[in-house]
Design a protein around this motif. Structure first.
Motif, PDB file in Angstrom:
ATOM      1  N   GLY A   1      -0.146   7.195   0.688  1.00 45.15           N
ATOM      2  CA  GLY A   1       1.288   7.364   0.793  1.00 45.15           C
ATOM      3  C   GLY A   1       1.974   7.474  -0.539  1.00 45.15           C
ATOM      4  O   GLY A   1       1.340   7.661  -1.587  1.00 45.15           O
ATOM      5  N   ARG A   2       3.278   7.338  -0.496  1.00 44.33           N
ATOM      6  CA  ARG A   2       4.155   7.530  -1.649  1.00 44.33           C
ATOM      7  C   ARG A   2       3.815   6.571  -2.793  1.00 44.33           C
ATOM      8  O   ARG A   2       3.575   5.396  -2.592  1.00 44.33           O
ATOM      9  CB  ARG A   2       5.597   7.291  -1.201  1.00 44.33           C
ATOM     10  CG  ARG A   2       6.669   7.572  -2.241  1.00 44.33           C
ATOM     11  CD  ARG A   2       8.031   7.120  -1.743  1.00 44.33           C
ATOM     12  NE  ARG A   2       8.120   5.666  -1.632  1.00 44.33           N
ATOM     13  CZ  ARG A   2       8.439   4.857  -2.645  1.00 44.33           C
ATOM     14  NH1 ARG A   2       8.719   5.361  -3.828  1.00 44.33           N
ATOM     15  NH2 ARG A   2       8.502   3.546  -2.466  1.00 44.33           N
ATOM     16  N   GLU A   3       3.836   7.111  -4.005  1.00 40.67           N
ATOM     17  CA  GLU A   3       3.636   6.251  -5.165  1.00 40.67           C
ATOM     18  C   GLU A   3       4.859   5.371  -5.377  1.00 40.67           C
ATOM     19  O   GLU A   3       5.989   5.822  -5.196  1.00 40.67           O
ATOM     20  CB  GLU A   3       3.390   7.097  -6.417  1.00 40.67           C
ATOM     21  CG  GLU A   3       2.981   6.272  -7.613  1.00 40.67           C
ATOM     22  CD  GLU A   3       2.673   7.123  -8.845  1.00 40.67           C
ATOM     23  OE1 GLU A   3       1.790   6.735  -9.610  1.00 40.67           O
ATOM     24  OE2 GLU A   3       3.322   8.163  -9.014  1.00 40.67           O
ATOM     25  N   PRO A   4       4.686   4.102  -5.746  1.00 38.99           N
ATOM     26  CA  PRO A   4       5.833   3.221  -5.973  1.00 38.99           C
ATOM     27  C   PRO A   4       6.714   3.709  -7.128  1.00 38.99           C
ATOM     28  O   PRO A   4       6.324   4.582  -7.902  1.00 38.99           O
ATOM     29  CB  PRO A   4       5.178   1.879  -6.311  1.00 38.99           C
ATOM     30  CG  PRO A   4       3.803   1.962  -5.741  1.00 38.99           C
ATOM     31  CD  PRO A   4       3.411   3.395  -5.866  1.00 38.99           C
ATOM     32  N   SER A   5       7.861   3.086  -7.255  1.00 40.83           N
ATOM     33  CA  SER A   5       8.815   3.483  -8.290  1.00 40.83           C
ATOM     34  C   SER A   5       8.404   3.023  -9.682  1.00 40.83           C
ATOM     35  O   SER A   5       8.970   3.469 -10.671  1.00 40.83           O
ATOM     36  CB  SER A   5      10.205   2.909  -7.954  1.00 40.83           C
ATOM     37  OG  SER A   5      10.126   1.501  -7.827  1.00 40.83           O
ATOM     38  N   SER A   6       7.449   2.104  -9.764  1.00 41.11           N
ATOM     39  CA  SER A   6       7.007   1.621 -11.072  1.00 41.11           C
ATOM     40  C   SER A   6       5.496   1.463 -11.089  1.00 41.11           C
ATOM     41  O   SER A   6       4.854   1.334 -10.038  1.00 41.11           O
ATOM     42  CB  SER A   6       7.685   0.290 -11.419  1.00 41.11           C
ATOM     43  OG  SER A   6       7.333  -0.721 -10.491  1.00 41.11           O
ATOM     44  N   VAL A   7       4.926   1.480 -12.297  1.00 37.89           N
ATOM     45  CA  VAL A   7       3.487   1.316 -12.496  1.00 37.89           C
ATOM     46  C   VAL A   7       3.327   0.284 -13.608  1.00 37.89           C
ATOM     47  O   VAL A   7       2.925   0.604 -14.722  1.00 37.89           O
ATOM     48  CB  VAL A   7       2.811   2.656 -12.896  1.00 37.89           C
ATOM     49  CG1 VAL A   7       1.288   2.544 -12.792  1.00 37.89           C
ATOM     50  CG2 VAL A   7       3.317   3.801 -12.052  1.00 37.89           C
ATOM     51  N   ASN A   8       3.673  -0.967 -13.295  1.00 33.05           N
ATOM     52  CA  ASN A   8       3.755  -1.925 -14.378  1.00 33.05           C
ATOM     53  C   ASN A   8       3.216  -3.299 -14.003  1.00 33.05           C
ATOM     54  O   ASN A   8       2.028  -3.570 -14.180  1.00 33.05           O
ATOM     55  CB  ASN A   8       5.210  -2.029 -14.853  1.00 33.05           C
ATOM     56  CG  ASN A   8       5.347  -2.721 -16.190  1.00 33.05           C
ATOM     57  OD1 ASN A   8       4.363  -3.127 -16.789  1.00 33.05           O
ATOM     58  ND2 ASN A   8       6.571  -2.864 -16.668  1.00 33.05           N
ATOM     59  N   PHE A   9       4.073  -4.166 -13.435  1.00 35.70           N
ATOM     60  CA  PHE A   9       3.709  -5.549 -13.166  1.00 35.70           C
ATOM     61  C   PHE A   9       3.872  -5.852 -11.687  1.00 35.70           C
ATOM     62  O   PHE A   9       4.435  -5.054 -10.930  1.00 35.70           O
ATOM     63  CB  PHE A   9       4.604  -6.494 -13.984  1.00 35.70           C
ATOM     64  CG  PHE A   9       3.851  -7.350 -14.964  1.00 35.70           C
ATOM     65  CD1 PHE A   9       3.212  -6.788 -16.054  1.00 35.70           C
ATOM     66  CD2 PHE A   9       3.808  -8.729 -14.818  1.00 35.70           C
ATOM     67  CE1 PHE A   9       2.530  -7.588 -16.969  1.00 35.70           C
ATOM     68  CE2 PHE A   9       3.144  -9.533 -15.721  1.00 35.70           C
ATOM     69  CZ  PHE A   9       2.497  -8.950 -16.802  1.00 35.70           C
ATOM     70  N   LEU A  10       3.408  -7.036 -11.283  1.00 35.27           N
ATOM     71  CA  LEU A  10       3.465  -7.471  -9.891  1.00 35.27           C
ATOM     72  C   LEU A  10       4.037  -8.874  -9.808  1.00 35.27           C
ATOM     73  O   LEU A  10       3.957  -9.644 -10.770  1.00 35.27           O
ATOM     74  CB  LEU A  10       2.060  -7.467  -9.276  1.00 35.27           C
ATOM     75  CG  LEU A  10       1.348  -6.120  -9.202  1.00 35.27           C
ATOM     76  CD1 LEU A  10      -0.125  -6.320  -8.872  1.00 35.27           C
ATOM     77  CD2 LEU A  10       2.015  -5.224  -8.164  1.00 35.27           C
ATOM     78  N   SER A  11       4.609  -9.226  -8.630  1.00 35.58           N
ATOM     79  CA  SER A  11       5.132 -10.575  -8.425  1.00 35.58           C
ATOM     80  C   SER A  11       5.145 -10.898  -6.938  1.00 35.58           C
ATOM     81  O   SER A  11       5.605 -10.089  -6.130  1.00 35.58           O
ATOM     82  CB  SER A  11       6.568 -10.675  -8.969  1.00 35.58           C
ATOM     83  OG  SER A  11       7.139 -11.932  -8.655  1.00 35.58           O
ATOM     84  N   TRP A  12       4.634 -12.089  -6.568  1.00 34.70           N
ATOM     85  CA  TRP A  12       4.851 -12.580  -5.210  1.00 34.70           C
ATOM     86  C   TRP A  12       6.237 -13.214  -5.205  1.00 34.70           C
ATOM     87  O   TRP A  12       6.441 -14.296  -5.769  1.00 34.70           O
ATOM     88  CB  TRP A  12       3.780 -13.586  -4.804  1.00 34.70           C
ATOM     89  CG  TRP A  12       2.528 -12.913  -4.368  1.00 34.70           C
ATOM     90  CD1 TRP A  12       2.360 -12.127  -3.263  1.00 34.70           C
ATOM     91  CD2 TRP A  12       1.240 -12.957  -5.021  1.00 34.70           C
ATOM     92  NE1 TRP A  12       1.064 -11.675  -3.186  1.00 34.70           N
ATOM     93  CE2 TRP A  12       0.359 -12.170  -4.249  1.00 34.70           C
ATOM     94  CE3 TRP A  12       0.767 -13.580  -6.169  1.00 34.70           C
ATOM     95  CZ2 TRP A  12      -0.987 -11.997  -4.608  1.00 34.70           C
ATOM     96  CZ3 TRP A  12      -0.560 -13.407  -6.528  1.00 34.70           C
ATOM     97  CH2 TRP A  12      -1.419 -12.614  -5.737  1.00 34.70           C
ATOM     98  N   TRP A  13       7.196 -12.558  -4.563  1.00 32.74           N
ATOM     99  CA  TRP A  13       8.586 -12.973  -4.674  1.00 32.74           C
ATOM    100  C   TRP A  13       9.211 -13.364  -3.340  1.00 32.74           C
ATOM    101  O   TRP A  13       9.852 -14.405  -3.231  1.00 32.74           O
ATOM    102  CB  TRP A  13       9.406 -11.858  -5.332  1.00 32.74           C
ATOM    103  CG  TRP A  13      10.835 -12.239  -5.557  1.00 32.74           C
ATOM    104  CD1 TRP A  13      11.922 -11.854  -4.825  1.00 32.74           C
ATOM    105  CD2 TRP A  13      11.331 -13.097  -6.587  1.00 32.74           C
ATOM    106  NE1 TRP A  13      13.077 -12.426  -5.333  1.00 32.74           N
ATOM    107  CE2 TRP A  13      12.739 -13.198  -6.429  1.00 32.74           C
ATOM    108  CE3 TRP A  13      10.738 -13.806  -7.634  1.00 32.74           C
ATOM    109  CZ2 TRP A  13      13.544 -13.964  -7.263  1.00 32.74           C
ATOM    110  CZ3 TRP A  13      11.538 -14.573  -8.471  1.00 32.74           C
ATOM    111  CH2 TRP A  13      12.917 -14.640  -8.285  1.00 32.74           C
TER     112      TRP A  13
END
Length: 625
Positions: free
Chosen positions: A490-502
């Protein structure tokens, strides 16, 4: 002799602190089998943390959350108290958070564990995020002017956390970077790199000035903050040189030496590895840095770019206690040295050198990334170092190399819950190498790869979408997300950087710049925008730190304020029904927090899968000093 289960992190049981006999055996370095388990991993030394209670205020009340410690029983439950009055009607059993509706921002909370039906003593008082965040005051060092006439000031840069004073609360280790910091490819003098030890209330424990003979930049100063000797207080390890001033004002080496050349590089003079006391900043011992720079040009160029590329990490190389890992080089020659800090002194455990007779010609040279990863990739109970397109075994021997070269980003974790053990994803900088690779980190087998295309500067792996099993992977050069088999999803996310369980579910969110987004198949949804804060490290746009440092298992994010006068901590205001042991007691995640500041920062990953339809999270087998 340890006989690990083929997938040990699926079968762990906690060693309860009440088992004093077992704890004594563990302290003596012996393997202890947990009750009800035919086999168990060796217990690992972790921090003795307090309950980590945090209260995040919202317009409708306060989210109170706290740590489920690795030393707590499996069936522990909790009561929540406001100023001594219980606010929950029934014990909290299925999570470690409680939403107190209608409460004021300044409400004062404690938590009491219930063990075997008996309520225990009060926890520490909650850290209050009265506006959704908490500011930890910091003080920028005075700026200056370099010998080549360039004026500079200071910006708060990367941070780490560790219990510096032994009180059970995590403290910050903050790197101050001058505004004229340099990439190794850029000439010019820089201001000094400075590190502070700071408590959550803003009290500064010490300040260390690395001096003029350590050049400032993302690739020069990799610091590790960890309790290496198990005395309950963390130590700080860094590369030092003539003129480094420790937290007590003592100078390492010659205070007057200036080894900078006319281009601002430091290519002569002694180089040290120093262990600093986490409470006082005192330099406890300095040894020669391994490896020595030797002939500068032998690292790939004569002007000082490749010779001064450093990486650092922390790993449980014996399966029980942490060791320090310090490295030099990744474009050509690579040398990795493992150190133990015991009884106030360094002992070198092993040295891996791509130029040694053992390793030369086997394709280990030139395989490093701009960061490293640490984890038990071969399920022997001991940690390995995944160093880009190669890995080094816990004993310092080469484990594998894919010979696919250097990369800017890599992710090691339990990315595919249907497959036993860890998985590994990386991107490549070379236009002649696969743009993305999925690698079996146990043996280096390439599971799948994309065609070579370009300098692919970013890549991420994490379960950001519930519509696909396991983690998704994506990169800057791709146009979609992919599953663990490499198929487009599917669609690529808007960023290719960091992750967080939020938020409240177990799917991870996207962290980029000064905001957090939730992935959606048509567009991403903004969950948090940091107020008056800045990201670090230029286009890398990383926070000072992101990780599970307070409250339950969700991750805090720490950015410096725009004026560099505070570290602003954000913690989730969203309730969850999921109960997971504090990620600080999962040693793969904890060492990931420790190496997060290394070169091109990457998010930490735990040793087990957290994501959609996840199994019940395992309990760690750990002991505290």
């Amino acid at each position: 002799m340890q006989h690990p289960h083929p997938h040990p992190h699926r079968r762990r049981r906690v060693l309860r602190s009440a088992l004093t006999g077992a704890a004594a055996l563990v302290a003596a370095g012996l393997t202890v089998l947990s009750p009800g388990s035919a086999e168990a991993a060796t217990a690992r030394q972790v921090e003795k943390l307090d309950r980590g209670v945090v209260s995040v205020h919202t317009s409708s009340g306060n989210l109170v959350s706290w740590r489920w410690l690795g030393t707590d029983p499996d069936d522990v439950s909790f009561n929540v108290y406001r100023a001594g009055t219980k606010v929950n009607s029934a014990p909290v059993t299925g999570s470690t958070n409680y939403f107190h509706s209608g409460a004021a921002a300044e409400a004062d909370y404690t938590v009491r564990a219930i063990v075997g039906g008996v309520e225990q003593a009060d926890s520490v008082h909650a850290v209050q995020l009265r506006t959704g965040y908490k500011d930890v005051p910091i003080s920028p060092p005075a700026g200056g002017t370099t010998p080549d006439g360039v004026a500079y000031t200071y910006e708060a840069n990367d941070a780490s956390v560790a219990d510096l004073d032994g009180d059970g609360a995590l403290d910050f280790v903050l790197k101050w970077q001058p505004t004229n910091a340099k990439d190794n490819s850029q000439s010019g003098c820089t201001g000094n790199t400075i590190l502070d030890g700071v408590k959550l209330d803003g009290s500064r424990l010490w300040r260390i000035d690395l001096g003029r003979n350590i050049r400032s930049g993302a690739h020069y100063t990799q610091f590790q903050a960890y309790d290496y000797d198990g005395d309950g207080k963390a130590e700080i390890a860094m590369k030092t040189a003539d003129g480094t001033v420790d937290g007590t004002g003592a100078v390492i080496g010659s205070p007057s030496a200036d080894h900078r050349n006319s281009s601002g590089y430091v290519l002569s003079g002694p180089e040290y590895l120093t262990m600093f006391n986490g409470l006082t900043g005192k330099a406890m011992q300095s040894v020669d840095y391994v490896p020595a720079r030797g002939t500068v040009s032998s690292w790939g160029d004569s002007y000082g770019n490749r010779v001064d590329r450093f990486l650092a990490g922390t790993a449980y190389l014996d399966g029980a206690r942490p060791s320090l890992v310090m490295a030099r080089g990744y474009y050509t020659r690579t040398v990795i040295a493992a150190w133990d800090w015991r009884g106030g002194a360094f002992t070198r455990r092993w040295t891996f050198d791509t130029n040694s007779s053992t390793n030369s010609g086997k394709g280990y040279d030139g395989q490093g990334s701009h960061s490293l990863s640490v984890g038990d990739v071969d399920n022997d109970g001991k940690d390995e170092i995944v160093y880009g397109a190669m890995a080094v075994d816990d004993n310092g021997n080469g484990l594998w190399t894919t010979k696919t070269g250097h990369g800017d980003a890599q992710h090691l974790g339990d990315l595919d819950p249907s497959h036993a053990g860890l998985e590994y994803f990386k991107v490549s900088e070379s236009a002649s190498q696969p743009a993305e690779l999925s690698i079996n980190p146990a043996n280096g087998t390439v599971n799948w790869k994309l065609a070579a295309c370009c300098d692919n500067g970013r890549g991420v792996a994490g379960d950001i979408w519930a519509g696909n099993d396991g983690a998704e992977v994506w990169s800057a050069s791709d146009t979609s997300i992919r599953d663990e088999g490499g198929a487009t999803k599917g669609r690529e996310p808007s960023s290719v950087n960091f992750l967080s369980w939020w938020d409240g579910d177990t799917v991870r969110e996207l962290l980029d710049g000064t905001h957090i987004d939730k992935y959606g198949t048509s567009s991403d949804t903004r969950l948090l925008t940091g107020a008056s804060v800045h990201s670090n490290n230029g286009t890398k746009a990383t926070p000072s730190l992101s990780g599970d440092i307070l409250g339950d298992w969700r991750e805090e994010v720490v950015w410096p304020t725009s004026d560099n006068k505070a570290l602003r901590i954000y913690s989730t205001p969203i309730e969850t029904s999921t109960k997971i042991t504090t990620l600080l007691h999962d040693t793969m995640y904890r060492t990931g927090l420790a190496w997060q500041n290394t070169a091109y920062n990457q998010p930490p990953h735990p040793s087990f899968f957290i994501g959609n339809a996840m199994a019940t999270a395992p309990r760690p087998t750990v002991y505290t000093p």
